[in-house]
Scaffold this motif. Structure first.
Motif, mmCIF file in Angstrom:
data_model
loop_
_atom_site.group_PDB
_atom_site.id
_atom_site.type_symbol
_atom_site.label_atom_id
_atom_site.label_comp_id
_atom_site.label_asym_id
_atom_site.label_seq_id
_atom_site.Cartn_x
_atom_site.Cartn_y
_atom_site.Cartn_z
ATOM 1 N N VAL A 421 0.935 -0.986 -0.147
ATOM 2 C CA VAL A 421 0.598 -0.023 -0.046
ATOM 3 C C VAL A 421 0.776 1.478 -0.042
ATOM 4 C CG1 VAL A 421 -1.883 1.244 1.400
ATOM 5 C CG2 VAL A 421 -1.770 -1.399 1.027
ATOM 6 N N LEU A 422 1.542 1.204 0.342
ATOM 7 C CA LEU A 422 3.197 2.615 0.864
ATOM 8 C C LEU A 422 3.532 2.499 -0.472
ATOM 9 C CD1 LEU A 422 3.562 2.189 4.687
ATOM 10 C CD2 LEU A 422 2.095 3.821 3.081
ATOM 11 N N TYR A 423 3.798 1.144 -1.038
ATOM 12 C CA TYR A 423 5.100 1.319 -2.513
ATOM 13 C C TYR A 423 6.616 1.218 -1.699
ATOM 14 C CZ TYR A 423 0.412 2.914 -4.806
ATOM 15 O OH TYR A 423 -0.893 3.249 -5.060
ATOM 16 N N VAL A 424 6.387 0.412 -0.640
ATOM 17 C CA VAL A 424 7.558 0.625 -0.520
ATOM 18 C C VAL A 424 8.582 -1.025 -0.990
ATOM 19 C CG1 VAL A 424 7.568 1.858 0.769
ATOM 20 C CG2 VAL A 424 7.267 0.222 1.982
ATOM 21 N N ASP A 425 7.548 -1.827 -1.327
ATOM 22 C CA ASP A 425 8.147 -3.604 -1.615
ATOM 23 C C ASP A 425 8.809 -4.003 -2.222
ATOM 24 O OD1 ASP A 425 5.404 -2.693 -2.841
ATOM 25 O OD2 ASP A 425 5.490 -4.726 -3.832
ATOM 26 N N ASN A 426 9.962 -2.686 -2.789
ATOM 27 C CA ASN A 426 10.897 -3.511 -3.722
ATOM 28 C C ASN A 426 12.041 -3.155 -3.473
ATOM 29 O OD1 ASN A 426 9.887 -0.849 -4.129
ATOM 30 N ND2 ASN A 426 11.614 0.028 -5.521
ATOM 31 N N PHE A 427 12.192 -2.627 -1.784
ATOM 32 C CA PHE A 427 12.508 -2.643 -1.140
ATOM 33 C C PHE A 427 12.548 -3.191 0.527
ATOM 34 C CE2 PHE A 427 13.142 2.027 -3.069
ATOM 35 C CZ PHE A 427 14.180 1.721 -3.903
ATOM 36 N N LEU A 428 11.662 -3.681 0.808
ATOM 37 C CA LEU A 428 11.592 -4.288 2.200
ATOM 38 C C LEU A 428 10.501 -5.373 1.341
ATOM 39 C CD1 LEU A 428 10.414 -1.152 3.850
ATOM 40 C CD2 LEU A 428 12.445 -1.938 4.025
ATOM 41 N N GLY A 429 10.588 -5.719 0.736
ATOM 42 C CA GLY A 429 9.555 -6.695 0.167
ATOM 43 C C GLY A 429 10.880 -8.148 0.143
ATOM 44 N N PHE A 430 11.498 -8.218 0.498
ATOM 45 C CA PHE A 430 12.560 -9.879 0.877
ATOM 46 C C PHE A 430 13.669 -9.466 1.348
ATOM 47 C CE2 PHE A 430 15.593 -12.001 -2.377
ATOM 48 C CZ PHE A 430 14.555 -13.218 -2.652
ATOM 49 N N ASP A 431 14.093 -10.791 2.252
ATOM 50 C CA ASP A 431 14.737 -11.039 2.821
ATOM 51 C C ASP A 431 16.042 -11.246 2.335
ATOM 52 O OD1 ASP A 431 16.243 -11.710 5.166
ATOM 53 O OD2 ASP A 431 14.484 -11.920 6.327
ATOM 54 N N LYS A 432 17.223 -10.300 2.943
ATOM 55 C CA LYS A 432 18.533 -10.096 1.469
ATOM 56 C C LYS A 432 19.771 -11.786 2.441
ATOM 57 C CE LYS A 432 18.212 -5.414 -0.124
ATOM 58 N NZ LYS A 432 19.418 -4.038 -0.025
ATOM 59 N N ALA A 433 18.955 -11.692 3.524
ATOM 60 C CA ALA A 433 19.398 -12.967 4.392
ATOM 61 C C ALA A 433 19.018 -14.171 4.110
ATOM 62 C CB ALA A 433 19.839 -12.464 6.049
#
Length: 701
Positions: A421-433
Motif C-alpha cells: 500500500v505504501l509502495y515500498v515493497d521493492n525495497f522491503l519485500g525481500f529478506d536478503k539474508a
C-alpha cells in the motif's frame, strides 16, 4: 492369469460410493468390454489392500517398516487409538469398502516415478479418502498431507533409522529424502497432532513430520476480527453498488436531475461503470493513441503466460525432464517474459508525459499536489482491496492436497500488507539474508517502482515543457545514465546480465533481483523511452509526420531486429543446464542496454502506428475489441497471481508439464482474472475515480 488391464478400472470403481452395490454386479458389468467372465473378483483387490494395510500398522520388532500411514503410536485408549485398532482388526478379518478405500487412497509409488518429482511422492486420492466411510466401525476418512524434513538437531548415526524410514508400498519402498511429501488417509477420530507425534516417534528424531489434514465435513476456520471487518466492508460496498445502480436506473428512466446527495451515490452504480468498462469506440478521436490498447492487453497476457510456467512447475511429475521442454530457442519468449513489465514502464512514461505536457500547454502550469493525489487515488484502493482480501478471506477458499502451502500467503499478507500500500515493497519485500519473500502481492514491486519513477518524473517533464532546449539536453543525459547505471551495477557486483533461469552455481540470481530488477534506477531506461515517445507525439500534435518508404522500412527492420535480439540474445546462457559463465562484454552490453532497446523498439511501433505507418500492425493493435480488456489490465495485474495461486494449490492431482497444458491453463487464468478484475474495478477503482471527479479537478481536465 489375471488381466492386469482391469486393475486400474477396479481401483477406479472402488473409489466410487459402491458401499451398497454388489461387487459381482460391478464385475459382471465388464462383460460388454469383451470379458465373458470377470477374470478378477473383488477379493483379489480386497486381499491386496489388506496386505498394504497390515504392513502399515506393524510396529518395531515385527521385522517390518515403521508405519508412515497411520498413527500407530497414538494412545490406545484415546479415540484415535481405538479407531486405529478397529482398522487393524478389519485388516485381519472382513474389511468393508470404506476401509479399503482409505488404504487405496494412500500415496504409493506412481508409474514413472523416476521420470521426475523426487521430493513429492504423490498426493494419493484426495476425493476417495474424504468420501470413504465405514459406518460399522464408526470411521470416516481424514485426508492428511505429510511433509517430512530433516531434523537439523539430529546427531546420531543415520543408517539405522534410514533403513526403516520407508513408505509401505504394493510394489516398492521409497526412502524418505531430504524433503518428502506424501499423503495418507487416517480415521477422522485422529487429529493432526496424533499423526505428527506418531510419525516423529517412528522417525526416531531423524526427521521432523508435519501433518496437514482435512475432512469432508470439516468446519471452516474461525473468523478473526480482520475477517469480520473485510466481510463488513464488502457488504457495505455491495449495498452502495446496489443503491447506486437503483438510483442510476431510476434517474435514467425519469430523466430527473440527481440531488446533491445522490450525485455522490451515482459513482457506485454498477450499471454505469460496467457500461464504461465495456464501451467500444469505433471512430478515431484526436489525441487518442489507439494502438496502446492492444499493446497493453498483449503485455498483460504475456505476464500471465510467463507466470503460469512458474507456479506448478515444481509439482510436475516430469520435472526431471524440464530441461528438454525449455531448451528450445522459442522458449526464450517465456524466459525473457520479464521485459513485458518494461513494456508497462514504457507505456506509463509515455502516458504521463503526454498528459502532463498537454495540461501545462492548456493551463500554463502543473498542479503538483493533484498530480500526486490523483496517482494515489488511482492505484491505492485496488491494491488495498486485493491485499486485504488475501490477508483475510483467501484462506477460506483453499481445499486439496496442496492447500496448506497457500496458508503462508495469508499470514504474509496480514503482516506485510502495508509494504504494498505504501509502495515500498521493492525495497522491503525481500529478506536478503534468507532469500525469502516478505511481500504479500509479489507483483506489486512493479507498482512500487512505477510510482517511484512517477514521483520524480516532473523533474524531467517541467524543463521539457517550460525550457524545451535545456529540457531535451537534460533528457539526453538522463537517458545515457539510465543505460550506464544497470551496466555498472551488474559489472561491479558480478551479476548476470538479466533474469537468468539457470546457469552456473556462482550466478547470483537473487542479487540481480535485489540490486537490479527491483530498483527504479536500474529500470528507468524503459520509462525514459516512454517519456521520449510521449514528448515526440506531443510535439508533433496533429501535424503530419512525413517519412519515405525507405525510412519506414528501415524503422521496422531495426525495431524488429532489436526486439528479437533482446528476446533471443541470451539463449546460450539462459537455460537450466547451462554451466558456463558470462563474459564481461555480455554483462555490460546486454545487462545495460536490453530493456531500453526493447522499449525503443516499442517506441517505433507506437510512433509508426500513430502517424499512419503501422499497416496491419496498427490495424491489429488499434482494433476496438481491445478497449474493454485494456481498461481492466491494472486490476488484472493485481488479481492474476492470486488466481494462479488459488488454481495451483487447489489441484487434486499432480500436473504433467507440457506447453499445450500451459496455454490451456493460461486461458483459464485469464478468463477468471477478467471476471475478478471486473469485480475489483466495480468495488475499488471506478467508484473512487468517480468520486474524485466530483471532489477534485483532475489534471488535464
Amino acid at each position: 492369469m489375471v488381466s492386469l488391464s482391469l486393475i486400474p478400472l477396479l481401483l477406479l470403481l472402488s473409489s466410487r460410493q459402491t458401499l451398497g452395490q454388489e461387487w459381482a454386479g460391478v464385475l459382471n458389468s465388464l462383460q460388454p468390454f469383451g470379458h465373458d467372465e470377470a477374470p478378477l473378483d473383488f477379493h483379489n483387490v480386497e486381499g491386496m489392500m489388506k496386505d498394504v494395510g497390515r504392513a502399515a500398522v506393524r510396529k518395531p520388532g515385527d521385522g517390518q517398516p515403521l508405519s508412515l500411514y497411520l498413527p500407530v503410536f497414538a494412545d490406545p485408549a484415546s479415540p484415535c487409538g481405538v479407531a486405529v485398532a478397529a482398522m487393524t482388526s478389519a485388516f485381519d478379518g472382513h474389511a468393508g469398502i470404506g476401509v479399503l478405500q482409505m488404504v487405496d487412497s494412500w500415496t504409493k509409488v506412481r508409474d514413472g516415478f523416476l521420470y521426475g518429482l523426487p521430493y513429492v511422492l504423490g498426493v494419493g486420492s484426495y476425493g476417495e479418502c474424504l468420501h470413504a466411510s465405514a459406518p460399522d466401525l464408526d470411521i470416516k476418512g481424514k485426508y492428511c498431507a505429510i511433509v517430512y524434513v530433516d531434523n537439523p538437531y539430529y546427531n546420531d548415526t543415520l543408517t539405522e533409522i534410514d533403513d526403516i524410514l520407508r513408505v509401505a508400498q504394493v510394489s516398492a519402498n521409497i526412502n524418505i529424502g531430504l524433503f518428502t511429501q506424501y499423503s495418507t488417509c487416517i480415521p477422522d477420530a485422529c487429529s493432526e497432532e496424533d499423526m505428527a507425534q506418531s510419525l516423529n516417534i517412528a522417525a526416531g528424531g531423524r526427521k521432523l513430520a508435519h501433518a496437514y489434514c482435512q475432512t469432508l465435513d470439516e468446519p471452516p476456520p474461525d473468523f478473526t476480527a480482520g475477517d469480520i471487518a473485510m466481510i463488513t466492508f464488502l457488504s457495505v460496498m455491495l449495498a452502495l453498488l446496489t443503491a447506486g445502480s437503483v438510483a442510476d436506473l431510476y434517474l435514467r428512466a425519469t430523466s430527473k436531475a440527481p440531488a446533491t446527495a445522490v450525485r455522490f451515490l451515482l459513482p457506485f452504480s454498477a450499471y454505469t461503470n460496467l457500461e464504461k468498462i465495456f464501451h467500444v469506440t469505433t471512430e478515431s478521436r484526436p489525441g487518442v493513441i489507439t494502438c496502446l490498447h492492444g499493446m497493453r492487453v498483449l503485455s498483460m497476457t504475456w505476464v500471465i503466460y510467463g507466470h503460469q510456467y512458474i507456479f506448478d512447475v515444481f509439482f510436475a511429475v516430469n520435472i526431471l525432464h524440464l530441461e528438454k521442454w525449455t531448451s528450445g530457442l522459442l522458449f526464450q519468449v517465456i524466459f525473457n517474459a520479464t521485459v513485458s513489465t518494461d513494456s508497462f514502464f514504457f507505456l506509463s512514461g509515455l502516458l504521463v508525459t503526454y498528459g502532463v505536457l498537454k495540461e501545462i500547454k492548456r493551463t500554463g502550469k502543473l498542479n503538483l499536489i493533484m498530480y500526486y493525489v490523483h496517482r494515489l487515488i488511482r492505484l491505492t484502493p485496488p491494491i488495498a482491496l486485493v491485499v486485504l482480501f488475501m490477508a483475510t478471506l483467501f484462506r477460506f477458499l483453499n481445499r486439496g492436497p496442496l492447500a496448506y502451502m497457500a496458508d503462508p500467503y495469508s499470514t504474509m499478507c496480514a503482516e506485510n500488507w502495508w509494504k504494498d500500500v505504501l509502495y515500498v515493497d521493492n525495497f522491503l519485500g525481500f529478506d536478503k539474508a534468507t532469500n525469502q519473500s516478505l511481500d504479500c502481492l509479489g507483483q506489486c514491486w512493479y507498482t512500487a517502482v512505477d510510482t517511484q519513477l512517477y514521483l520524480v518524473a516532473p523533474l524531467l517533464l517541467l524543463p521539457l515543457a517550460l525550457y524545451p532546449a535545456k529540457g531535451k539536453i537534460l533528457l539526453f543525459v538522463v537517458t545515457l545514465v539510465s543505460f550506464i547505471v544497470p551496466a555498472a551495477v551488474i559489472y561491479g557486483y558480478d551479476l548476470p546480465p538479466a533474469s537468468i533461469s539457470g546457469g552456473a552455481d556462482e550466478v547470483d540470481s537473487y542479487g540481480y533481483q535485489n540490486m537490479v530488477y527491483f530498483t527504479p534506477w536500474c529500470r528507468m531506461s524503459a520509462y525514459i523511452m516512454g517519456i521520449w515517445t510521449g514528448y515526440i507525439i506531443f510535439e508533433q500534435g496533429s501535424k503530419e509526420l512525413k517519412l519515405t518508404p525507405l525510412q519506414v522500412l528501415t524503422g521496422w527492420t531495426i525495431a524488429a531486429f532489436s526486439a528479437l535480439s533482446v528476446l533471443f540474445g541470451m539463449w546460450s546462457y539462459n537455460q537450466f543446464e547451462t554451466t558456463y559463465y558470462y563474459d564481461p562484454i555480455t554483462q555490460v552490453l546486454y545487462g545495460g542496454l536490453h530493456r531500453g532497446i526493447w522499449c525503443a523498439a516499442l517506441a517505433w511501433v507506437v510512433l509508426a502506428c500513430h502517424f499512419g505507418y503501422g499497416g496491419i500492425v496498427n490495424d491489429f493493435l488499434s482494433h476496438p475489441t481491445w478497449q474493454p480488456l485494456s481498461r481492466l489490465t491494472y486490476s488484472m495485474y493485481l488479481v492474476a497471481i492470486p488466481v494462479q495461486i488459488y488454481l495451483v494449490y487447489n489441484l487434486k492431482e499432480l500436473p504433467f508439464f507440457t506447453h499445450i497444458d500451459k496455454i490451456i491453463q493460461t486461458c483459464g487464468t485469464i478468463f477468471i482474472s477478467i471476471i475478478t478484475a471486473v469485480l475489483v474495478s466495480l468495488t475499488a477503482e471506478a467508484p473512487v475515480l468517480g468520486l474524485e471527479k466530483l471532489i477534485f479537478k483532475r489534471p488535464g481536465k
